[in-house]
Design an enzyme around this catalytic site. Structure first.
Site, PDB file in Angstrom:
ATOM      1  N   ASP A  21      34.638 -25.647  14.840  1.00 53.24           N
ATOM      2  CA  ASP A  21      35.891 -25.203  14.222  1.00 53.24           C
ATOM      3  C   ASP A  21      35.919 -25.645  12.770  1.00 53.24           C
ATOM      4  O   ASP A  21      35.892 -26.848  12.478  1.00 53.24           O
ATOM      5  CB  ASP A  21      37.073 -25.789  14.997  1.00 53.24           C
ATOM      6  CG  ASP A  21      38.416 -25.548  14.299  1.00 53.24           C
ATOM      7  OD1 ASP A  21      38.506 -24.572  13.534  1.00 53.24           O
ATOM      8  OD2 ASP A  21      39.350 -26.339  14.526  1.00 53.24           O
ATOM      9  N   ASP A  25      42.217 -25.443  13.589  1.00 53.11           N
ATOM     10  CA  ASP A  25      43.200 -24.928  14.555  1.00 53.11           C
ATOM     11  C   ASP A  25      42.793 -25.200  15.998  1.00 53.11           C
ATOM     12  O   ASP A  25      43.482 -24.782  16.925  1.00 53.11           O
ATOM     13  CB  ASP A  25      43.436 -23.436  14.337  1.00 53.11           C
ATOM     14  CG  ASP A  25      42.208 -22.575  14.648  1.00 53.11           C
ATOM     15  OD1 ASP A  25      41.130 -23.149  14.936  1.00 53.11           O
ATOM     16  OD2 ASP A  25      42.338 -21.333  14.603  1.00 53.11           O
ATOM     17  N   ASP A  29      34.988 -21.023  15.171  1.00 48.92           N
ATOM     18  CA  ASP A  29      35.083 -19.803  14.375  1.00 48.92           C
ATOM     19  C   ASP A  29      33.748 -19.487  13.710  1.00 48.92           C
ATOM     20  O   ASP A  29      32.777 -20.247  13.814  1.00 48.92           O
ATOM     21  CB  ASP A  29      36.208 -19.932  13.338  1.00 48.92           C
ATOM     22  CG  ASP A  29      36.129 -21.227  12.530  1.00 48.92           C
ATOM     23  OD1 ASP A  29      35.025 -21.580  12.083  1.00 48.92           O
ATOM     24  OD2 ASP A  29      37.171 -21.894  12.367  1.00 48.92           O
ATOM     25  N   ASP A  98      27.228  -9.689  21.806  1.00 43.47           N
ATOM     26  CA  ASP A  98      27.620  -9.360  23.171  1.00 43.47           C
ATOM     27  C   ASP A  98      28.249  -7.966  23.171  1.00 43.47           C
ATOM     28  O   ASP A  98      29.055  -7.645  22.304  1.00 43.47           O
ATOM     29  CB  ASP A  98      28.640 -10.381  23.687  1.00 43.47           C
ATOM     30  CG  ASP A  98      28.352 -10.817  25.114  1.00 43.47           C
ATOM     31  OD1 ASP A  98      28.162  -9.921  25.955  1.00 43.47           O
ATOM     32  OD2 ASP A  98      28.319 -12.027  25.379  1.00 43.47           O
ATOM     33  N   ASP A 199      27.104  -6.960  28.804  1.00 37.81           N
ATOM     34  CA  ASP A 199      27.889  -7.570  29.869  1.00 37.81           C
ATOM     35  C   ASP A 199      27.977  -6.641  31.083  1.00 37.81           C
ATOM     36  O   ASP A 199      28.254  -5.442  30.939  1.00 37.81           O
ATOM     37  CB  ASP A 199      29.291  -7.870  29.331  1.00 37.81           C
ATOM     38  CG  ASP A 199      30.135  -8.695  30.269  1.00 37.81           C
ATOM     39  OD1 ASP A 199      29.752  -9.840  30.543  1.00 37.81           O
ATOM     40  OD2 ASP A 199      31.179  -8.184  30.717  1.00 37.81           O
ATOM     41  N   GLU A 256      23.089  -8.062  31.520  1.00 35.47           N
ATOM     42  CA  GLU A 256      23.591  -8.926  32.576  1.00 35.47           C
ATOM     43  C   GLU A 256      23.738  -8.064  33.822  1.00 35.47           C
ATOM     44  O   GLU A 256      24.532  -7.126  33.849  1.00 35.47           O
ATOM     45  CB  GLU A 256      24.939  -9.531  32.187  1.00 35.47           C
ATOM     46  CG  GLU A 256      25.473 -10.483  33.257  1.00 35.47           C
ATOM     47  CD  GLU A 256      26.934 -10.814  33.094  1.00 35.47           C
ATOM     48  OE1 GLU A 256      27.335 -11.920  33.491  1.00 35.47           O
ATOM     49  OE2 GLU A 256      27.693  -9.963  32.582  1.00 35.47           O
ATOM     50  N   HIS A 330      27.597 -19.389  29.588  1.00 33.85           N
ATOM     51  CA  HIS A 330      29.054 -19.574  29.546  1.00 33.85           C
ATOM     52  C   HIS A 330      29.723 -19.314  30.888  1.00 33.85           C
ATOM     53  O   HIS A 330      30.901 -19.639  31.060  1.00 33.85           O
ATOM     54  CB  HIS A 330      29.643 -18.636  28.498  1.00 33.85           C
ATOM     55  CG  HIS A 330      29.478 -17.182  28.843  1.00 33.85           C
ATOM     56  ND1 HIS A 330      28.246 -16.564  28.852  1.00 33.85           N
ATOM     57  CD2 HIS A 330      30.372 -16.240  29.210  1.00 33.85           C
ATOM     58  CE1 HIS A 330      28.386 -15.312  29.204  1.00 33.85           C
ATOM     59  NE2 HIS A 330      29.672 -15.082  29.429  1.00 33.85           N
ATOM     60  N   ASP A 331      28.992 -18.731  31.838  1.00 31.80           N
ATOM     61  CA  ASP A 331      29.549 -18.424  33.154  1.00 31.80           C
ATOM     62  C   ASP A 331      29.050 -19.364  34.247  1.00 31.80           C
ATOM     63  O   ASP A 331      29.405 -19.181  35.417  1.00 31.80           O
ATOM     64  CB  ASP A 331      29.197 -16.986  33.566  1.00 31.80           C
ATOM     65  CG  ASP A 331      30.064 -15.946  32.880  1.00 31.80           C
ATOM     66  OD1 ASP A 331      31.194 -16.292  32.479  1.00 31.80           O
ATOM     67  OD2 ASP A 331      29.609 -14.798  32.741  1.00 31.80           O
TER      68      ASP A 331
END
Length: 562
Positions: A21, A25, A29, A98, A199, A256, A330-331
Site C-alpha cells: 500500500d 488507506d 495498490d 487476470d 478465471d 484456471e 489466492h484461493d
C-alpha cells in the site's frame, strides 16, 4: 519438444489488495507494486501475474467486474498501470493480467441493462429462466454455497450465478458477448500486456437445457458441474478466441480449469489444439485433504496419493501439453501449513516444497510471500475473515445450521482463502511494512519473525533458497524439459523422482515429514558418481547417493554421472 519462453519462465503471482500500500488507506495498490519491482527482479522471476485490478464493487474482491477497461479506484488509475507496465518491461520482466469472463459484476452496464426488461437488447448477454414449481429453474448449487440462481423481481425471472449472487454468468452462446470480450482482450494486448490467466475458463459453456444436477442434498440442491465444466462448446469458444485474438501476439495464456483430468488438459492446452498454453489443474489441492463433502470436510492426506496425482500429470502431458506447477495461490491456504510444518521446521519444509515443485516439468508459479515461507493466519474470530465464501459457510453452518462456532473456525483456520490474502510481510514494523494505515484484513501475527527484511539479511533463508532455485532453472535445461520418472512409489515418507534430458540426469529426493527417513536407490538404478546440485541441509562430500538418511523435511538434488 518445442521451446517457448513461457515454458522456461518463473511466474510470481500478486494479489494487489495485499501486496503493498503506497497511499496509507490500508489497501494495496499499483504504485505499491511498482515500488517493489526491484525486489521481484532481484528474486529472479520472469513474469508477474496480477489478480484483477479492474473497476469492481469488490463483492468477491475484484472477481466481480463492472468495467474491464478501467482500474479499481482503490488501486489507482490507468496512468499508474501504464507506469507499472513500463517499469516491469524495463526490468526485463513480463506482466500477465487476470481475465474474468465467465461472469461480470451485477453492476456491469451489460447486466444493468439486461435486468431492466425482458426486451432489453442486453437481456441475452446473461442466462435467464423462469422459475419451476415455485423454485429455481434447476437445482444447481452455487460454488460459493446456496442456490446458483437469484430471483429478480423486475422481470419475474431468475439469473444464473455459479459464484456469488453478484456475479451473474455471461451467456457465451451470444455472438455479441464473445465479440465484446475479444475486443476488450485485444485492447489490453495492444496496450502491451504479455498474456492472460483466465478465471474458471472451463465453465464458460453451459449444457443445452440446463439439466438438474445429480445427488441433491437435503435442501434439494446439487452440483451442476457435469453441465457447465469442460463441455465441448468451451473448446469451440477457446479456439475461436485463439484465432481472433491470442494467436496474433507472443503471449502466455493459462486457464484456471477446476475439475479437469489430464485428458481434458490435452484438449485445453494440447500443443496442436490452438487454445491455451497451459492450465491450472486442481487435483492435488482439491482431493488430497478433502473428504466426500468437499474442501471443508478435512481429512488427513497421504503422500502416496500425491505421488499418484502428480506423476499422472507429469507423464500424461509429457511432450503433448504443458504443466503449471503450484501449491499456493489466492484461493488456497498456505502450502507450508497444509502439507508440511509451519512451526519448528518451517524453513527446511518451505525449501523442500519449493524444490519438489520447481524440479518438476512445467512452469512454476510463486505466490506472494511463499518465497519467505509465509504461513496460514490461524485467525480465531470470524470477524477477522473477509471472504464471501467464508461468510456464506458461517451463515449456513453456524447461524442457520447451529454448528459449534469453534469447530467451524478450526476448519477455516486450515482451509479458508483468507489465509493467503493477509498482507505481504515486508519487515517487523507495524503492520509488517505493508501500510501506514489500518490494513483491510489483519496482518499475520508472526510478521515480526517472518518478513522480507529478515529473509534478505539471512543467506540461509527461504528467500535466498528460492533465488538459487530460479537461477538453477535458467542455467539447466534439464529442469525445464527433462523427462520425469517416479521412483520408490510406495515409500510412505519420501517422494523421489528423476529428470532426464539427453545425457543429463538429476535425482530429486524429498522427505515430506518431520521424522527421519531412509532412502535407497532401487536396484535398477546404479550410478557411478554424483554431485549435489542443491539441498536444504549441509551434506558431506562423502555421502553416498545410493543410500542415506533424510533429516526432517530434507530435500536433495543430485546430478548423476553415469
Amino acid at each position: 519438444m518445442q521451446r517457448k519462453w513461457w515454458k522456461e519462465a518463473v511466474v510470481y503471482q500478486i494479489y494487489p489488495r495485499s501486496f503493498m500500500d503506497s497511499s496509507g488507506d490500508g489497501v494495496g495498490d499499483l504504485n505499491g507494486i511498482t515500488s517493489r519491482l526491484d525486489y521481484l527482479s532481484d528474486l529472479g522471476v520472469d513474469v508477474i501475474w496480477l489478480c484483477p485490478i479492474y473497476r469492481s464493487p469488490n463483492d468477491d474482491y475484484g472477481y466481480d467486474i463492472t468495467d474491464y477497461r478501467a482500474i479499481m479506484d482503490e488501486f489507482g488509475t490507468m496512468r499508474h498501470f501504464e507506469r507499472l507496465l513500463s517499469e516491469v518491461h524495463a526490468r526485463g520482466m513480463k506482466l500477465v493480467m487476470d481475465l474474468v469472463i465467465n461472469h461480470t459484476s451485477d453492476e456491469h452496464e451489460w447486466f444493468v441493462e439486461a435486468r431492466s426488461s425482458k426486451g432489453s437488447p442486453y437481456r441475452d448477454y446473461y442466462i435467464w429462466r423462469p422459475g419451476k414449481n415455485g423454485r429455481e429453474p434447476n437445482n444447481w448449487r452455487s460454488i460459493f454455497g446456496g442456490p446458483a440462481w437469484r430471483y429478480d423481481a423486475t422481470t419475474d425471472e431468475y439469473y444464473l450465478h455459479l459464484f456469488s449472487v453478484r456475479q451473474p454468468d455471461l451467456n457465451w452462446d451470444n455472438d455479441s458477448v464473445r465479440d465484446g470480450v475479444y475486443d476488450m482482450m485485444t485492447w489490453w494486448l495492444d496496450k502491451g500486456i504479455d498474456g492472460f490467466r483466465m478465471d474458471v475458463i472451463n465453465c464458460i459453456a453451459k449444457a443445452d437445457g440446463l439439466p438438474d444436477g445429480l445427488d441433491a442434498d437435503a435442501n434439494g440442491y446439487a452440483s451442476g458441474d457435469l453441465y457447465y465444466r469442460n463441455l465441448p462448446k468451451a473448446h469451440e469458444y477457446l479456439q475461436e478466441m485463439n484465432r481472433r485474438v491470442l494467436s496474433r501476439y507472443d503471449i502466455m495464456t493459462v486457464g484456471e480449469t477446476g475439475g479437469v483430468t489430464p485428458e481434458d488438459a490435452l484438449l485445453f492446452a494440447g500443443e496442436d489444439r490452438g487454445e491455451l498454453d497451459m492450465v491450472f489443474q486442481f487435483e492435488h489441492v482439491d482431493k488430497l485433504d478433502s473428504g466426500p463433502n468437499g474442501k471443508w470436510d478435512i481429512k488427513p492426506w497421504r503422500l502416496c496419493d500425491m505421488k499418484e496425482i502428480m506423476s499422472r500429470w507429469q507423464n500424461d502431458l509429457y511432450g503433448r501439453a504443458w504443466n503449471s506447477l503450484y501449491f499456493n495461490n489466492h484461493d488456497q491456504p498456505r502450502a507450508i501449513s497444509r502439507f508440511a510444518d509451519d512451526g519448528k521446521f518451517r524453513v527446511p519444509a518451505a525449501k523442500m516444497l519449493a524444490t519438489f515443485l520447481h524440479m518438476m516439468q512445467g512452469t512454476p508459479f510463486i505466490y506472494q510471500g511463499e518465497e519467505i515461507g509465509m504461513t496460514n493466519a490461524h485467525f480465531e474470530r470470524i470477524e477477522d475473515y473477509r471472504d464471501v465464501e467464508v461468510h456464506n459457510l458461517w451463515r449456513d453452518r453456524v447461524l442457520e445450521g447451529g454448528e459449534e462456532p469453534a469447530a467451524v473456525l478450526r476448519v477455516l483456520a486450515a482451509k479458508a482463502r483468507d489465509n493467503a490474502r493477509t498482507p505481504m510481510q515486508w519487515d517487523d514494523s507495524e503492520y509488517a511494512g505493508f501500510t501506514s494505515g489500518t490494513p483491510w484484513i489483519p496482518v499475520n501475527a508472526n510478521y515480526t519473525d517472518i518478513n522480507v527484511k529478515q529473509a534478505m539479511s539471512d543467506e540461509d533463508s527461504v528467500y535466498h533458497y528460492y533465488r538459487r532455485l530460479i537461477r538453477l532453472r535458467k542455467q539447466n535445461q534439464v529442469m525445464v524439459y527433462g523427462k520425469y520418472r517416479l521412483i520408490l512409489p510406495d515409500h510412505p515418507q519420501v517422494y523421489a523422482y528423476t529428470r532426464t534430458l539427453e545425457d543429463e540426469c538429476w535425482l530429486v529426493v524429498n522427505n515430506f515429514f518431520a521424522e527421519e527417513a531412509e532412502f535407497s536407490l532401487p536396484d535398477d538404478l546404479a550410478w557411478r558418481d554424483s554431485s549435489l546440485v542443491i539441498g536444504n541441509y549441509p551434506v558431506s562430500d562423502h555421502d553416498s547417493v545410493q543410500s542415506f538418511t533424510l533429516r526432517p523435511y530434507e530435500t536433495r538434488v543430485y546430478r548423476i554421472h553415469k
